[in-house]
Write a protein that holds these residues in place. Structure first.
Motif, PDB file in Angstrom:
ATOM      1  N   THR A 134     -12.540   6.366   4.538  1.00  0.00           N
ATOM      2  CA  THR A 134     -12.256   7.175   5.717  1.00  0.00           C
ATOM      3  C   THR A 134     -13.468   7.269   6.623  1.00  0.00           C
ATOM      4  O   THR A 134     -14.606   7.010   6.218  1.00  0.00           O
ATOM      5  CB  THR A 134     -11.810   8.600   5.317  1.00  0.00           C
ATOM      6  N   TYR A 135     -13.183   7.692   7.847  1.00  0.00           N
ATOM      7  CA  TYR A 135     -14.216   7.858   8.864  1.00  0.00           C
ATOM      8  C   TYR A 135     -13.898   9.113   9.657  1.00  0.00           C
ATOM      9  O   TYR A 135     -12.804   9.251  10.186  1.00  0.00           O
ATOM     10  CB  TYR A 135     -14.238   6.638   9.789  1.00  0.00           C
ATOM     11  N   ALA A 136     -14.835  10.040   9.726  1.00  0.00           N
ATOM     12  CA  ALA A 136     -14.658  11.261  10.515  1.00  0.00           C
ATOM     13  C   ALA A 136     -15.465  11.116  11.801  1.00  0.00           C
ATOM     14  O   ALA A 136     -16.694  11.178  11.767  1.00  0.00           O
ATOM     15  CB  ALA A 136     -15.125  12.472   9.732  1.00  0.00           C
ATOM     16  N   GLY A 182      -8.420   6.818   8.380  1.00  0.00           N
ATOM     17  CA  GLY A 182      -8.621   5.778   7.392  1.00  0.00           C
ATOM     18  C   GLY A 182      -7.602   5.767   6.280  1.00  0.00           C
ATOM     19  O   GLY A 182      -6.490   6.292   6.412  1.00  0.00           O
ATOM     20  N   LEU A 183      -8.010   5.167   5.177  1.00  0.00           N
ATOM     21  CA  LEU A 183      -7.137   4.948   4.034  1.00  0.00           C
ATOM     22  C   LEU A 183      -7.232   6.114   3.049  1.00  0.00           C
ATOM     23  O   LEU A 183      -8.328   6.499   2.629  1.00  0.00           O
ATOM     24  CB  LEU A 183      -7.516   3.634   3.338  1.00  0.00           C
ATOM     25  N   ALA A 226       0.834  -1.207   0.000  1.00  0.00           N
ATOM     26  CA  ALA A 226       0.000   0.000   0.000  1.00  0.00           C
ATOM     27  C   ALA A 226       0.867   1.254   0.000  1.00  0.00           C
ATOM     28  O   ALA A 226       0.586   2.219  -0.709  1.00  0.00           O
ATOM     29  CB  ALA A 226      -0.939  -0.002   1.203  1.00  0.00           C
ATOM     30  N   THR A 227       1.943   1.244   0.776  1.00  0.00           N
ATOM     31  CA  THR A 227       2.831   2.396   0.845  1.00  0.00           C
ATOM     32  C   THR A 227       3.502   2.633  -0.501  1.00  0.00           C
ATOM     33  O   THR A 227       3.543   3.754  -0.996  1.00  0.00           O
ATOM     34  CB  THR A 227       3.891   2.193   1.947  1.00  0.00           C
ATOM     35  N   VAL A 228       4.012   1.575  -1.109  1.00  0.00           N
ATOM     36  CA  VAL A 228       4.655   1.704  -2.411  1.00  0.00           C
ATOM     37  C   VAL A 228       3.632   2.131  -3.464  1.00  0.00           C
ATOM     38  O   VAL A 228       3.941   2.894  -4.368  1.00  0.00           O
ATOM     39  CB  VAL A 228       5.345   0.370  -2.806  1.00  0.00           C
ATOM     40  N   GLY A 229       2.380   1.683  -3.324  1.00  0.00           N
ATOM     41  CA  GLY A 229       1.330   2.009  -4.281  1.00  0.00           C
ATOM     42  C   GLY A 229       0.714   3.380  -4.079  1.00  0.00           C
ATOM     43  O   GLY A 229      -0.245   3.738  -4.751  1.00  0.00           O
ATOM     44  N   GLY A 230       1.248   4.185  -3.161  1.00  0.00           N
ATOM     45  CA  GLY A 230       0.752   5.535  -2.962  1.00  0.00           C
ATOM     46  C   GLY A 230      -0.396   5.641  -1.978  1.00  0.00           C
ATOM     47  O   GLY A 230      -1.086   6.656  -1.939  1.00  0.00           O
ATOM     48  N   PHE A 231      -0.615   4.628  -1.163  1.00  0.00           N
ATOM     49  CA  PHE A 231      -1.676   4.681  -0.166  1.00  0.00           C
ATOM     50  C   PHE A 231      -1.072   4.945   1.198  1.00  0.00           C
ATOM     51  O   PHE A 231       0.040   4.511   1.495  1.00  0.00           O
ATOM     52  CB  PHE A 231      -2.459   3.364  -0.146  1.00  0.00           C
ATOM     53  N   ARG A 232      -1.807   5.654   2.019  1.00  0.00           N
ATOM     54  CA  ARG A 232      -1.378   5.944   3.384  1.00  0.00           C
ATOM     55  C   ARG A 232      -2.573   5.762   4.307  1.00  0.00           C
ATOM     56  O   ARG A 232      -3.716   5.984   3.913  1.00  0.00           O
ATOM     57  CB  ARG A 232      -0.880   7.386   3.525  1.00  0.00           C
ATOM     58  N   ILE A 233      -2.272   5.400   5.538  1.00  0.00           N
ATOM     59  CA  ILE A 233      -3.311   5.294   6.555  1.00  0.00           C
ATOM     60  C   ILE A 233      -3.158   6.486   7.477  1.00  0.00           C
ATOM     61  O   ILE A 233      -2.074   6.712   8.037  1.00  0.00           O
ATOM     62  CB  ILE A 233      -3.204   3.976   7.336  1.00  0.00           C
ATOM     63  N   ASN A 234      -4.215   7.277   7.608  1.00  0.00           N
ATOM     64  CA  ASN A 234      -4.201   8.414   8.522  1.00  0.00           C
ATOM     65  C   ASN A 234      -4.794   7.962   9.847  1.00  0.00           C
ATOM     66  O   ASN A 234      -5.938   7.513   9.901  1.00  0.00           O
ATOM     67  CB  ASN A 234      -5.004   9.594   7.967  1.00  0.00           C
ATOM     68  N   MET A 235      -4.012   8.105  10.914  1.00  0.00           N
ATOM     69  CA  MET A 235      -4.469   7.721  12.244  1.00  0.00           C
ATOM     70  C   MET A 235      -4.514   8.920  13.182  1.00  0.00           C
ATOM     71  O   MET A 235      -4.528   8.762  14.391  1.00  0.00           O
ATOM     72  CB  MET A 235      -3.555   6.633  12.808  1.00  0.00           C
ATOM     73  N   THR A 236      -4.511  10.132  12.625  1.00  0.00           N
ATOM     74  CA  THR A 236      -4.584  11.333  13.449  1.00  0.00           C
ATOM     75  C   THR A 236      -5.891  12.057  13.160  1.00  0.00           C
ATOM     76  O   THR A 236      -6.416  11.980  12.047  1.00  0.00           O
ATOM     77  CB  THR A 236      -3.407  12.291  13.150  1.00  0.00           C
ATOM     78  N   PRO A 237      -6.409  12.786  14.132  1.00  0.00           N
ATOM     79  CA  PRO A 237      -7.693  13.468  13.930  1.00  0.00           C
ATOM     80  C   PRO A 237      -7.605  14.758  13.109  1.00  0.00           C
ATOM     81  O   PRO A 237      -8.602  15.440  12.940  1.00  0.00           O
ATOM     82  CB  PRO A 237      -8.159  13.758  15.354  1.00  0.00           C
ATOM     83  N   SER A 238      -6.422  15.094  12.574  1.00  0.00           N
ATOM     84  CA  SER A 238      -6.301  16.304  11.759  1.00  0.00           C
ATOM     85  C   SER A 238      -7.197  16.245  10.529  1.00  0.00           C
ATOM     86  O   SER A 238      -7.683  17.259  10.054  1.00  0.00           O
ATOM     87  CB  SER A 238      -4.850  16.504  11.315  1.00  0.00           C
ATOM     88  N   GLU A 239      -7.379  15.057   9.994  1.00  0.00           N
ATOM     89  CA  GLU A 239      -8.276  14.801   8.863  1.00  0.00           C
ATOM     90  C   GLU A 239      -8.967  13.473   9.168  1.00  0.00           C
ATOM     91  O   GLU A 239      -8.550  12.758  10.080  1.00  0.00           O
ATOM     92  CB  GLU A 239      -7.500  14.738   7.541  1.00  0.00           C
ATOM     93  N   PRO A 240     -10.017  13.111   8.418  1.00  0.00           N
ATOM     94  CA  PRO A 240     -10.701  11.854   8.709  1.00  0.00           C
ATOM     95  C   PRO A 240      -9.739  10.657   8.764  1.00  0.00           C
ATOM     96  O   PRO A 240      -8.775  10.581   8.005  1.00  0.00           O
ATOM     97  CB  PRO A 240     -11.700  11.714   7.555  1.00  0.00           C
TER      98      PRO A 240
END
Length: 188
Positions: free
Chosen positions: A185-187, A52-53, A36-50
């Motif tokens: 994503t989930y907000a 998720g993936l 996923a990282t090599v394919g340009g995907f990131r997981i956001n685990m901070t509340p700055s933005e929703p």
């Protein structure tokens, strides 16, 4: 009444099988994250933005106001201190930190003022009030303000506890990895 449980193999064999299964599961998860990282995907685990993936979409033009971007922070004293305070997660950017996901709110040549909140060219930025201290009671030092330098961007998140340009100032636009596109994503 006595219940008898049958276990196949010796305890040593059972432990070996458990270790092999755990290693296999870890390899599958780790491989998926790496792909996923090599394919340009990131997981956001901070509340700055929703949460998720997210996907990094290439940016084939200069960043502009309103762009939601992934950016690698530069290796500066402010960013090292942020890492020590736990504001930055481990990741693939130089310095071993994860890319930030923020909205560009000012570009080169625009004037930023920092007071109780942020103003750009005299216009107040909604949801930009500053925190006096972080979640552990340590003082937060705001950016002093000024004109955004050439080839730089001023970044913001509407989340009050976000560590963004309100505190570290403009960042080089060269650190932008691309636009941030929500995938799943989930907000809260």
């Amino acid at each position: 009444m006595k219940i008898t449980v049958f276990a196949f193999g010796t305890r040593r064999a059972q432990r070996t099988n458990a270790v092999v299964l755990l290693a296999l599961a870890a390899s599958i998860v780790g491989g998926g994250v790496a792909a996923a990282t090599v394919g340009g995907f990131r997981i956001n685990m901070t509340p700055s933005e929703p949460l998720g993936l997210w996907r990094i979409v290439p940016l084939d033009r200069p960043a502009d106001r309103g762009d939601l971007v992934f950016v690698c922070p530069p290796q500066t004293t402010a960013m090292r201190e942020a890492r020590e305070r736990g504001f930055l997660r481990a990741g693939t950017c130089p310095g071993g930190v994860a890319p930030l996901i923020k909205t560009v709110i000012a570009v080169a040549g625009q004037h930023v003022e920092i007071g109780a909140g942020v103003t750009i060219d005299g216009r107040p930025v909604p949801s930009s009030d500053l925190a006096v201290q972080d979640g552990n009671g340590r003082p937060m030092t705001p950016f002093s303000g000024g004109v955004v330098p050439d080839e730089s961007v001023f970044l913001h998140s509407p989340f009050r506890g976000s560590y963004d340009s309100r505190y570290f100032g403009p960042l080089p636009a060269s650190g932008i990895l691309g636009l941030a596109q929500p995938v799943l994503t989930y907000a809260p």
